[in-house]
Enzyme design. Structure first.
Site, mmCIF file in Angstrom:
data_model
loop_
_atom_site.group_PDB
_atom_site.id
_atom_site.type_symbol
_atom_site.label_atom_id
_atom_site.label_comp_id
_atom_site.label_asym_id
_atom_site.label_seq_id
_atom_site.Cartn_x
_atom_site.Cartn_y
_atom_site.Cartn_z
ATOM 1 N N TRP A 177 0.817 -1.540 0.008
ATOM 2 C CA TRP A 177 -0.260 -0.477 -0.138
ATOM 3 C C TRP A 177 0.621 1.769 -0.100
ATOM 4 O O TRP A 177 1.703 1.437 0.603
ATOM 5 C CB TRP A 177 -0.599 -0.009 1.328
ATOM 6 C CG TRP A 177 -1.738 1.159 0.830
ATOM 7 C CD1 TRP A 177 -2.455 1.497 0.393
ATOM 8 C CD2 TRP A 177 -2.019 2.782 2.002
ATOM 9 N NE1 TRP A 177 -3.674 2.188 0.854
ATOM 10 C CE2 TRP A 177 -2.041 3.880 2.027
ATOM 11 C CE3 TRP A 177 -0.438 2.916 2.605
ATOM 12 C CZ2 TRP A 177 -2.364 4.481 2.048
ATOM 13 C CZ3 TRP A 177 -0.302 4.071 2.858
ATOM 14 C CH2 TRP A 177 -0.915 4.948 3.076
ATOM 15 N N GLU A 218 -3.124 -3.325 -2.559
ATOM 16 C CA GLU A 218 -4.543 -2.456 -2.308
ATOM 17 C C GLU A 218 -4.377 -0.765 -2.270
ATOM 18 O O GLU A 218 -3.282 -0.103 -2.254
ATOM 19 C CB GLU A 218 -3.775 -2.217 -0.359
ATOM 20 C CG GLU A 218 -4.608 -1.391 0.304
ATOM 21 C CD GLU A 218 -4.690 -1.954 1.943
ATOM 22 O OE1 GLU A 218 -5.258 -1.290 2.602
ATOM 23 O OE2 GLU A 218 -3.535 -2.349 2.152
ATOM 24 N N LYS A 220 -7.001 2.445 -2.463
ATOM 25 C CA LYS A 220 -7.726 3.089 -1.279
ATOM 26 C C LYS A 220 -8.230 4.397 -2.363
ATOM 27 O O LYS A 220 -7.644 4.710 -3.532
ATOM 28 C CB LYS A 220 -7.145 4.131 -0.350
ATOM 29 C CG LYS A 220 -7.534 4.733 0.220
ATOM 30 C CD LYS A 220 -6.534 5.157 2.078
ATOM 31 C CE LYS A 220 -8.109 5.731 2.941
ATOM 32 N NZ LYS A 220 -6.247 6.112 3.826
ATOM 33 N N ASP A 251 -9.949 -3.843 1.102
ATOM 34 C CA ASP A 251 -10.422 -3.290 2.380
ATOM 35 C C ASP A 251 -11.759 -2.098 2.797
ATOM 36 O O ASP A 251 -11.512 -1.647 1.851
ATOM 37 C CB ASP A 251 -8.534 -2.027 2.325
ATOM 38 C CG ASP A 251 -9.249 -1.771 3.778
ATOM 39 O OD1 ASP A 251 -10.090 -1.311 4.327
ATOM 40 O OD2 ASP A 251 -7.984 -1.618 4.565
ATOM 41 N N HIS A 254 -12.101 1.438 1.892
ATOM 42 C CA HIS A 254 -11.003 2.142 1.322
ATOM 43 C C HIS A 254 -12.320 2.421 -0.392
ATOM 44 O O HIS A 254 -11.437 3.151 -1.085
ATOM 45 C CB HIS A 254 -9.902 1.491 0.842
ATOM 46 C CG HIS A 254 -8.814 1.566 1.514
ATOM 47 N ND1 HIS A 254 -7.469 0.763 1.252
ATOM 48 C CD2 HIS A 254 -8.720 1.757 2.779
ATOM 49 C CE1 HIS A 254 -6.769 1.041 2.826
ATOM 50 N NE2 HIS A 254 -7.341 1.850 3.399
ATOM 51 N N HIS A 278 -8.325 -6.660 3.824
ATOM 52 C CA HIS A 278 -8.566 -6.006 5.278
ATOM 53 C C HIS A 278 -9.732 -5.652 5.627
ATOM 54 O O HIS A 278 -9.911 -5.099 4.850
ATOM 55 C CB HIS A 278 -7.216 -4.822 5.464
ATOM 56 C CG HIS A 278 -5.862 -5.213 5.138
ATOM 57 N ND1 HIS A 278 -5.167 -3.485 4.653
ATOM 58 C CD2 HIS A 278 -5.147 -6.386 5.220
ATOM 59 C CE1 HIS A 278 -3.752 -4.490 4.786
ATOM 60 N NE2 HIS A 278 -3.792 -5.804 5.149
ATOM 61 N N ASP A 286 -13.721 8.321 7.504
ATOM 62 C CA ASP A 286 -12.199 7.585 7.789
ATOM 63 C C ASP A 286 -12.812 5.546 7.364
ATOM 64 O O ASP A 286 -13.664 5.411 7.651
ATOM 65 C CB ASP A 286 -12.391 8.222 9.391
ATOM 66 C CG ASP A 286 -10.978 7.445 10.587
ATOM 67 O OD1 ASP A 286 -10.136 7.073 9.729
ATOM 68 O OD2 ASP A 286 -10.764 7.678 11.490
ATOM 69 N N ASP A 288 -10.720 3.832 9.988
ATOM 70 C CA ASP A 288 -10.036 2.384 10.367
ATOM 71 C C ASP A 288 -10.643 2.168 11.666
ATOM 72 O O ASP A 288 -9.953 2.476 12.467
ATOM 73 C CB ASP A 288 -8.416 2.403 10.350
ATOM 74 C CG ASP A 288 -7.377 2.445 9.069
ATOM 75 O OD1 ASP A 288 -8.272 1.290 8.460
ATOM 76 O OD2 ASP A 288 -7.469 3.261 7.684
ATOM 77 N N ASP A 318 -7.291 -4.485 10.253
ATOM 78 C CA ASP A 318 -6.527 -3.160 9.949
ATOM 79 C C ASP A 318 -7.524 -2.266 10.428
ATOM 80 O O ASP A 318 -8.607 -1.884 9.445
ATOM 81 C CB ASP A 318 -6.213 -3.318 8.172
ATOM 82 C CG ASP A 318 -5.185 -1.938 8.494
ATOM 83 O OD1 ASP A 318 -4.969 -1.022 8.928
ATOM 84 O OD2 ASP A 318 -5.127 -1.612 6.654
#
Length: 409
Positions: A177, A218, A220, A251, A254, A278, A286, A288, A318
């Site tokens: 990433w 990965e 995003k 993810d 993302h 992930h 946001d 995470d 993650d």
């Protein structure tokens, strides 16, 4: 309660014993960076380069020994098979820069992982929180020296990933990433991606063992400070992965809030033998937040289970939250993932698929609703009992906090 639940599920053609046995066999890779707010050990300091951790809850791990102790405690409160997901910035005792990392700088991690009975270690090159993230760019930088540094870092990390695979006698998932992008509207969207493509080509050409290392890329939508344009977009990486026979990592934080990774999983399974995942929890912009047992997590688990892909999808966590007890965040997220998998394992997917194929959408809707009120909780508690755990873990976390974490000042 469990025996009653077992009988109730049997009416739907579901064997709870088989579900519990299967859950015990599904491995989840748990990230190291929740324990210290993504600081690492190589002097990078607070996370930067599209990453930010908020909060300053007492007890952040400040060194290798403290992080190991916290991981050991948190993992002891989790059931099932576990792996460690490690970032390169957590090299233990390295006296070289990231482009010169060697397996010896991670030998202590191997020793620790084996000592606490982990299934293996997965690995990530760390291309943030470093002086060579120049103007927000790494592998797509127009500065050839910057690009060469990060290419060398990734190749060094591939060698370390092979070392992990050899030590644990199973493949290491190696995920790339990068934070590259621009805050405002770019003048050129193509050239940075061509530079990224060239960098990735050079990394893959190093001659790593594909049987031992599962390389993933990965994507995003954006990061902090690169809101307008991300070089490593979903379209770029999916095409690059397909062309180069490597793995796409999804993810679930993302993407656009109205995009669902649960739908992307079966789409990619039509073309890929292996996927990397992930698991996080997106809240507005946001990505995470601590993983919780919410609808999308259940749908992700359903797609993995109903498509017989528990061996094909490499599940990793993650997220990072410094506003709450970090060990509790670890345990809560891992248990949420396991709950979602168990929930999916307690569904007669063959029956539901048959109803869909018959176009009996009325019965399909009714059946899907019925599953929501079956006694899932009783089966979950039985699983925990067999793992020598209980539903309640906060008391033990508080004791560790009062004895260990509050002494860290």
């Amino acid at each position: 309660m469990y025996n009653s639940a077992r009988r109730e599920y049997a009416v739907y053609g579901v064997d709870t014993e088989a579900a519990i046995a299967k859950l015990k066999d599904i491995s989840v890779s748990i990230h190291c960076w929740q324990g210290d707010d993504v600081v690492g050990f190589d002097g990078g300091g607070a996370a930067s380069g599209g990453i930010q951790t908020t909060g300053n809850y007492a007890g952040r791990a400040r060194n290798f020994e403290e992080l190991k102790a916290d991981i050991n405690k948190a993992f002891s409160l989790m059931g099932g098979k576990k792996r460690l997901n490690l970032h390169a910035s957590y090299a233990a005792g390295a006296d070289v820069d990231r482009d010169k990392y060697e397996p010896k700088h991670f030998a202590e991690w191997v020793k620790f992982a084996k000592a606490i009975g982990l299934q293996g270690i997965d690995f990530n090159p760390t291309m943030f929180s470093h002086k060579n993230v120049k103007d927000g760019l790494t592998l797509s930088s127009p500065d050839e020296n910057i690009r060469k540094f990060w290419i060398s870092h990734c190749i060094a990390c591939l060698r370390i990933a092979e070392y992990f695979a050899n030590e644990f006698n199973n493949p290491c998932t190696f995920n790339i990433w990068i934070p590259d992008g621009f805050k405002d509207l770019p003048a050129d969207r193509l050239t940075p991606r061509l530079r990224l493509k060239d960098s990735l080509d050079k990394i893959l050409a190093c001659g790593y063992d594909r049987r031992k290392v599962i390389v993933a890329v990965e994507s995003k939508v954006f990061g902090i400070g690169v809101e307008s344009y991300t070089v490593g977009s979903n379209e770029f990486y999916q095409n690059y992965a397909a062309k180069n026979n490597i793995c796409c990592l999804l993810d679930n934080g993302h993407y656009h809030p109205l995009e669902y990774v649960s739908d992307k999983i079966p789409a990619l399974l039509a073309f890929y033998d292996t996927l990397a995942l992930h698991v996080t929890r997106g809240v507005r912009w946001d990505s995470d937040h601590v993983v919780l047992l919410e609808d999308e997590l259940k749908e992700i688990a359903k797609e993995i289970v109903r498509n017989n892909a528990t061996d094909k999808v490499k599940i990793a966590l993650d997220y990072f939250d410094a506003s709450i007890n970090r060990l509790s965040a670890w345990v809560t997220g891992q248990r949420a993932m396991q709950k979602a998998l168990l929930y999916a394992l307690l569904i007669n997917h063959s029956e539901l698929k048959e109803l869909q194929d018959k176009a009996d959408f009325t019965a399909l809707m009714v059946k899907q609703e019925e599953y929501k009120t079956l006694p899932f909780g009783a089966v979950w508690k039985e699983y925990l009992k067999r793992e020598s755990l209980t539903e309640e873990y906060l008391t033990e976390i508080r004791e560790y906090e009062n004895k260990i974490l509050k002494e860290r000042v």
